[in-house]
Design an enzyme around this catalytic site. Sequence first.
Site, short mmCIF file in Angstrom:
data_model
loop_
_atom_site.label_atom_id
_atom_site.label_comp_id
_atom_site.label_asym_id
_atom_site.label_seq_id
_atom_site.Cartn_x
_atom_site.Cartn_y
_atom_site.Cartn_z
N ARG A 176 33.02 13.76 41.75
CA ARG A 176 34.41 14.14 42.01
C ARG A 176 35.40 13.04 41.65
NH1 ARG A 176 34.54 19.59 44.64
NH2 ARG A 176 32.49 20.06 43.86
N SER A 253 37.11 22.86 48.60
CA SER A 253 36.67 21.75 49.46
C SER A 253 37.85 20.84 49.75
CB SER A 253 35.60 20.92 48.76
OG SER A 253 34.49 21.70 48.46
N GLU A 349 39.61 15.33 49.45
CA GLU A 349 39.50 15.56 48.01
C GLU A 349 40.82 16.11 47.46
OE1 GLU A 349 36.62 18.65 46.36
OE2 GLU A 349 36.86 17.17 44.78
N1 EPU Z 1 26.50 23.38 55.90
C1 EPU Z 1 26.58 23.43 57.27
N2 EPU Z 1 27.39 24.38 57.82
C2 EPU Z 1 28.06 25.29 57.07
C3 EPU Z 1 27.97 25.23 55.66
C4 EPU Z 1 27.18 24.26 55.10
O1 EPU Z 1 25.97 22.65 57.99
O2 EPU Z 1 28.75 26.12 57.65
C5 EPU Z 1 25.64 22.37 55.31
C6 EPU Z 1 24.32 22.97 54.90
O3 EPU Z 1 23.31 22.16 55.41
C7 EPU Z 1 24.30 22.91 53.40
C8 EPU Z 1 25.25 21.77 53.12
O4 EPU Z 1 26.22 21.83 54.17
O5 EPU Z 1 23.04 22.66 52.91
C9 EPU Z 1 25.93 21.87 51.78
O6 EPU Z 1 26.68 23.07 51.70
P1 EPU Z 1 26.98 23.78 50.30
O7 EPU Z 1 25.72 24.03 49.60
O8 EPU Z 1 27.88 24.93 50.55
O9 EPU Z 1 27.72 22.70 49.43
P2 EPU Z 1 28.79 21.59 49.80
O10 EPU Z 1 28.16 20.27 49.58
O11 EPU Z 1 29.36 21.85 51.13
C10 EPU Z 1 29.68 21.34 47.35
C11 EPU Z 1 31.00 21.31 46.65
C12 EPU Z 1 31.53 22.74 46.46
C13 EPU Z 1 30.50 23.52 45.64
C14 EPU Z 1 29.16 23.49 46.40
C15 EPU Z 1 28.04 24.17 45.65
C16 EPU Z 1 32.01 19.20 47.29
C17 EPU Z 1 33.11 18.53 48.03
N3 EPU Z 1 31.96 20.53 47.40
O12 EPU Z 1 29.90 21.85 48.66
O13 EPU Z 1 32.75 22.67 45.74
O14 EPU Z 1 30.91 24.85 45.41
O15 EPU Z 1 28.75 22.13 46.63
O16 EPU Z 1 27.58 23.34 44.64
O17 EPU Z 1 31.23 18.53 46.61
C18 EPU Z 1 35.14 22.83 45.75
O18 EPU Z 1 35.17 21.75 45.21
O19 EPU Z 1 36.20 23.45 46.04
C19 EPU Z 1 33.86 23.42 46.12
C20 EPU Z 1 33.79 24.56 46.80
#
Ligand code: EPU
Length: 354
Positions: A176, A253, A349
């Site tokens: 990012r 995010s 972000e």
């Molecule tokens: N999780 C929780 N509670 C929840 C949701 C998620 O504990 O309600 C935990 C879960 O353990 C899960 C982990 O968070 O394994 C990661 O969640 P997720 O796979 O949804 O991905 P993220 O790391 O939260 C990132 C990007 C997203 C992108 C997703 C999928 C960042 C800041 N965000 O989210 O980007 O879509 O991965 O690759 O890196 C964006 O930038 O607007 C965005 C949505």
Amino acid sequence: MALRIESDYPLLAHNTFGMDVRADLFVEYHSEAELVAALGELRSRGCDRLLNIGGGSNLLFCDDFHGAVLRSAIDSVTVQPRAVSHSRTVADDGSLCVRVGSGHNWDAFVARALENGWYGAENLSGIPGDVGASAVQNIGAYGSEIKDLVVKVEAINSETCEKRVFTAEECGYAYRDSIFKRPENKKYIITYVTYRLQTAFTPNLSYKALADRFAGRMGGLRPAFGAADIRREVVAMRGEKLPNPAVLGNAGSFFMNPVVPEPVYAELAPRYPGMPHYDAGEGFVKLSAAWLIDQSGWKGRTMGPAGVYEKQPLVLVNRGGASGSDILALANAIIADVSARFGVTLSMEVNQIR
Ligand code: EPU
């Protein structure tokens, strides 16, 4: 097309958070020449505060913007010849380079790439915003990052009006992050991004939740699905977790996943055995901001018109009529609470614009 500089311009349609703010001046440019002309005209009017925006999907306007907002409408898509002396576009390794105007909608470009049989961007389907912003932010999702596709970035220096071309390496990409986020580089206004895509489809199923949706379909010599299937599943996964900004104002995010030194993780791990973590290389571990916020009890909570989205707590939402301060008050309360519980400081972000 004649250059039009608008005054007292409403920005509601230009930010997905749905902030009802105005800009003193607003210009849309359709070419580099028009951008340079606009910069000259703004300077002659004594305006030295500039904000270049894309789709406005990563911005939080805290107030009216006292300066000029510039928006790229450069939206051409051209396949680059392999070499000047060569009419072939596809390289021996099956790749091709596509130069795209910074004002082209990112997801429309992904769709177009797939229609043309250009692969590599399908995991980044459904991400809001424009091509220019994709290169600033190093957009990433479902196992892909734009940095792996970028060949070069073209920009105009808004101070000197000179053009500069950055190789992908010069862009300094990291999670990012890029050099375009540094204050000293805000002067560069991106006009074109060139991506390298592939003419043969190789699925990227490195993201577990995506791989699970294709379980059992990898058999044989070739996968029993195509890039359009990846796009469909990615869009479906996003729809299950992320709010549609047309319905509920948000900027995706709001926080970044924190990257901490290994000893910080080693101290937390025995206390929180289920804590998601990913190797970030060079002695660092990436933690999940969503998990930290969820564990701190913020998922689905509201503070006046600002809220934490109930399906993905990384996303803050405008429940209707929220101001930038309302969203920031909620963000700061979350940061303080997560820090008190876990000793980890979340970074925003989303760009705050004052
Ligand atoms: N999780 C929780 N509670 C929840 C949701 C998620 O504990 O309600 C935990 C879960 O353990 C899960 C982990 O968070 O394994 C990661 O969640 P997720 O796979 O949804 O991905 P993220 O790391 O939260 C990132 C990007 C997203 C992108 C997703 C999928 C960042 C800041 N965000 O989210 O980007 O879509 O991965 O690759 O890196 C964006 O930038 O607007 C965005 C949505």
